[in-house]
Design an enzyme around this catalytic site. Sequence first.
Site, PDB file in Angstrom:
ATOM      1  N   HIS A 101       0.833  -1.212   0.000  1.00  8.09           N
ATOM      2  CA  HIS A 101       0.000   0.000   0.000  1.00  8.09           C
ATOM      3  C   HIS A 101       0.869   1.263   0.000  1.00  8.09           C
ATOM      4  CE1 HIS A 101      -3.161  -2.792   0.978  1.00  8.09           C
ATOM      5  NE2 HIS A 101      -2.628  -3.083   2.137  1.00  8.09           N
ATOM      6  N   HIS A 137       5.746   6.713   6.537  1.00  9.02           N
ATOM      7  CA  HIS A 137       5.390   6.253   5.192  1.00  9.02           C
ATOM      8  C   HIS A 137       4.827   7.443   4.419  1.00  9.02           C
ATOM      9  CE1 HIS A 137       1.637   6.013   7.467  1.00  9.02           C
ATOM     10  NE2 HIS A 137       1.094   6.369   6.311  1.00  9.02           N
ATOM     11  N   HIS A 182       2.177   9.000   1.031  1.00  8.59           N
ATOM     12  CA  HIS A 182       1.060   8.839   0.086  1.00  8.59           C
ATOM     13  C   HIS A 182       1.362   9.786  -1.076  1.00  8.59           C
ATOM     14  CE1 HIS A 182      -1.463   6.841   3.218  1.00  8.59           C
ATOM     15  NE2 HIS A 182      -0.722   7.601   4.021  1.00  8.59           N
ATOM     16  N   GLU A 190      -3.221  13.436   1.262  1.00 13.52           N
ATOM     17  CA  GLU A 190      -4.505  12.957   1.814  1.00 13.52           C
ATOM     18  C   GLU A 190      -5.277  14.155   2.363  1.00 13.52           C
ATOM     19  OE1 GLU A 190      -3.545   9.299   4.259  1.00 13.52           O
ATOM     20  OE2 GLU A 190      -4.425   8.578   2.406  1.00 13.52           O
ATOM     21  N   HIS A 198       3.682  10.702   6.560  1.00 13.26           N
ATOM     22  CA  HIS A 198       3.084  10.449   7.877  1.00 13.26           C
ATOM     23  C   HIS A 198       4.111   9.846   8.811  1.00 13.26           C
ATOM     24  CE1 HIS A 198      -1.198  10.275   5.976  1.00 13.26           C
ATOM     25  NE2 HIS A 198      -0.795  11.507   6.248  1.00 13.26           N
ATOM     26  N   THR A 224      -5.984   6.323   7.833  1.00 17.98           N
ATOM     27  CA  THR A 224      -6.565   6.679   6.529  1.00 17.98           C
ATOM     28  C   THR A 224      -6.621   5.466   5.590  1.00 17.98           C
ATOM     29  OG1 THR A 224      -4.438   7.273   5.543  1.00 17.98           O
ATOM     30  CG2 THR A 224      -5.647   9.020   6.703  1.00 17.98           C
TER      31      THR A 224
HETATM   32  C1  LIG Z   1      -1.293   5.438  11.809  1.00 15.63           C
HETATM   33  C2  LIG Z   1      -0.404   4.722  10.813  1.00 15.63           C
HETATM   34  C3  LIG Z   1      -1.118   3.555  10.234  1.00 15.63           C
HETATM   35  C4  LIG Z   1      -1.218   2.382  11.002  1.00 15.63           C
HETATM   36  C5  LIG Z   1      -1.867   1.267  10.474  1.00 15.63           C
HETATM   37  C6  LIG Z   1      -2.441   1.328   9.200  1.00 15.63           C
HETATM   38  C7  LIG Z   1      -2.347   2.492   8.450  1.00 15.63           C
HETATM   39  C8  LIG Z   1      -1.689   3.593   8.949  1.00 15.63           C
HETATM   40  O1  LIG Z   1      -1.505   4.638   8.119  1.00 15.63           O
HETATM   41  S1  LIG Z   1      -2.185   6.037   8.205  1.00 15.63           S
HETATM   42  N1  LIG Z   1      -2.213   6.597   6.732  1.00 15.63           N
HETATM   43  O2  LIG Z   1      -1.321   6.866   9.005  1.00 15.63           O
HETATM   44  O3  LIG Z   1      -3.489   5.861   8.749  1.00 15.63           O
HETATM   45  C9  LIG Z   1      -3.122   0.145   8.575  1.00 15.63           C
HETATM   46  C10 LIG Z   1      -2.710  -1.160   9.226  1.00 15.63           C
HETATM   47  C11 LIG Z   1      -2.860  -1.042  10.734  1.00 15.63           C
HETATM   48  C12 LIG Z   1      -1.849  -0.023  11.267  1.00 15.63           C
HETATM   49  C13 LIG Z   1      -2.072   0.177  12.787  1.00 15.63           C
HETATM   50  C14 LIG Z   1      -1.908  -1.172  13.546  1.00 15.63           C
HETATM   51  C15 LIG Z   1      -2.814  -2.231  12.954  1.00 15.63           C
HETATM   52  C16 LIG Z   1      -4.265  -1.869  13.282  1.00 15.63           C
HETATM   53  C17 LIG Z   1      -2.527  -3.676  13.380  1.00 15.63           C
HETATM   54  O4  LIG Z   1      -2.957  -3.985  14.676  1.00 15.63           O
HETATM   55  C18 LIG Z   1      -3.230  -4.523  12.307  1.00 15.63           C
HETATM   56  C19 LIG Z   1      -3.398  -3.583  11.076  1.00 15.63           C
HETATM   57  C20 LIG Z   1      -2.577  -2.349  11.469  1.00 15.63           C
HETATM   58 ZN   LIG Z   2      -0.578   7.462   5.999  1.00 15.65          ZN
END
Ligand SMILES: CCc1cc2c(cc1OS(N)(=O)=O)CC[C@@H]1[C@@H]2CC[C@]2(C)[C@@H](O)CC[C@@H]12
Ligand SMILES: [Zn+2]
Length: 261
Positions: A64, A94, A96, A106, A119, A199
Amino acid sequence: TGDHWGYGKEDGPSAWHRHYPVAKGSRQSPIDIIPDEARRDSSLGPIFLKYDRCTSLSIANNGHSVVVEFDDSDDRSVIQGGPLDNPYRLKQFHFHWGGKGCEGSEHTVAGVGYASELHLVHWNAVKYTTYEDAATAPDGLAVLGIFLEQGDDHRWLHTITDVLYMVKFKGSATNFKGFNPKCLLPSNLHYWTYLGSLTTPPLHESVIWIVLKEPIVVSEKQLGMFRILQFSGEEEDQRMRMENNFRPPQPLKERIVRSSN
Ligand SMILES: CCc1cc2c(cc1OS(N)(=O)=O)CC[C@@H]1[C@@H]2CC[C@]2(C)[C@@H](O)CC[C@@H]12
Ligand SMILES: [Zn+2]
């Protein structure tokens, strides 16, 4: 455990609510930030980024985005101050981004997007024992959002773009030690802050967002390097270029955005 969500027509942001109903929740991210409607809050102090002893470990393509992971076994790298009640530990960062010449951030500012958004993800290790627990708690995560604007070359971003070819395919990872993300910060740390969510699925409503007002400047060539990454794995015959991996702004609902001084 292939994720069944993506950024395409069938599996993209408008379809996520089918498997993740919280997609229509009351504190979803990103949002469109309207500066004139943000509440200037004198109780909001400056944020402090204590990354001096930070230890990056690896860089990976998770299908992703491209993610740089840190050793979060102690409080060596934390964000504190601003809207935060206690220090939050750096876990990963990471990006976007969009397609060639298109927007890719975003968050948007008064309806305008940037080329990309970084982020920096931190978790509340004072209140929660694991990152995973924190990621489901309303005050569990603090994400620092930094806009990337197209312009001159960013001298330090090369450290990242030069190794992207090593993590071209989903599931690939490589050592990436000694990188300090302090070099990716803009000159001033004025920010907007609001309560939001991840997000991407599972879209947990567990993020205190801190979005910096000042973007950093990176070149089109450097942005283009992100687009050598693939959503797909090496073994998949269908090549899918990793781009436009951003969720569009979500309804603000009953929230207010606060502004630092
Ligand atoms: C905030 C950064 C972050 C953390 C996570 C995701 C995505 C994220 O990116 S964002 N763009 O900052 O929201 C998607 C996968 C998520 C993870 C947080 C921890 C989990 C929920 C795990 O427990 C299983 C899936 C994981
Ligand atoms: Zn992000």
